[in-house]
Enzyme design. Structure first.
Site: not given
Ligand code: 4NP
Length: 192
Positions: A38, A41, A43-45, A154
């Site tokens: 993702c 790294n 949340c989703r992945s 997201d």
């Molecule tokens: P992820 O979520 O891609 O599912 O881990 C996010 C985590 C951090 C950010 C965006 C999405 N960020 O902009 O810092």
């Protein structure tokens, strides 16, 4: 005409003929290595990683599938999973405590059988990083798992309901992925 999988060998050829969309193992004597990717790294992945690890073990694929995850960005490298993600995982009995965020590196592709992007933007970023992907191992999670090409949205900064919906999507796609893995790795139907 059946999909052509370069260098696929017998397992891959059987999978292709059966309509299994997964790329064949690079080395059938090793666990099949799946990496979820993702943006951050956190949340989703890592949620996807925890869900596949648990569901693969429950399906008897323990030791036959190796799972990890990464982000395309480096902002959160070394951090634990987002609390919203951890809370939802824990509510459904998954363990995400040991996770620490990492950034995907192009060199990783050669050591993975399948790299699954959580959304189309992650997929585009991955394809820029992992340019040399002749076996087409970098794919969209929502495409491979029969979710109709849906992006896993997201949830960063979102409320608990958004994290719960992400987990719903991941669980639903992962049921399909585990059955594809069982078929690809030659598990008897009774054990799938
Ligand atoms: P992820 O979520 O891609 O599912 O881990 C996010 C985590 C951090 C950010 C965006 C999405 N960020 O902009 O810092």
């Amino acid at each position: 005409m059946a999909t052509q999988y370069p260098g696929c060998g017998m397992l891959g050829a059987m999978a292709a003929l059966s309509g299994n969309p997964l790329p064949p193992p690079r080395d059938a004597s090793q666990p099949y290595r799946v990496c979820f990717v993702c943006l951050g790294n956190i949340c989703r992945s890592p949620m996807a990683e925890a869900v596949l690890r648990a569901k693969a073990a429950a399906a008897g694929l323990d030791g036959r599938v190796a799972v990890d995850s990464a982000g395309t960005g480096d902002w959160h490298v070394g951090q634990r999973m987002n609390p919203g993600a951890r809370t939802q995982l824990a509510k459904r009995g998954y363990d995400g405590d040991a996770h620490r965020a990492r950034q995907f590196d192009a060199s990783w592709l050669a050591g993975r059988d399948l790299v699954l992007a959580m959304d189309s933007s992650n997929l585009a970023s991955l394809r820029r990083v992992a340019r040399d992907d002749p076996d087409h191992r970098v794919r969209l999670f929502g495409e491979v798992t029969g979710l109709g090409g849906t992006d896993v949205p997201d949830p960063y900064g979102g409320d608990p309901g958004e994290f719960a919906r992400v987990l719903d999507l991941l669980e639903s796609g992962m049921t399909r992925l585990v059955s594809q893995l069982s078929e690809l790795l030659g598990m008897p139907a009774a054990e799938r």
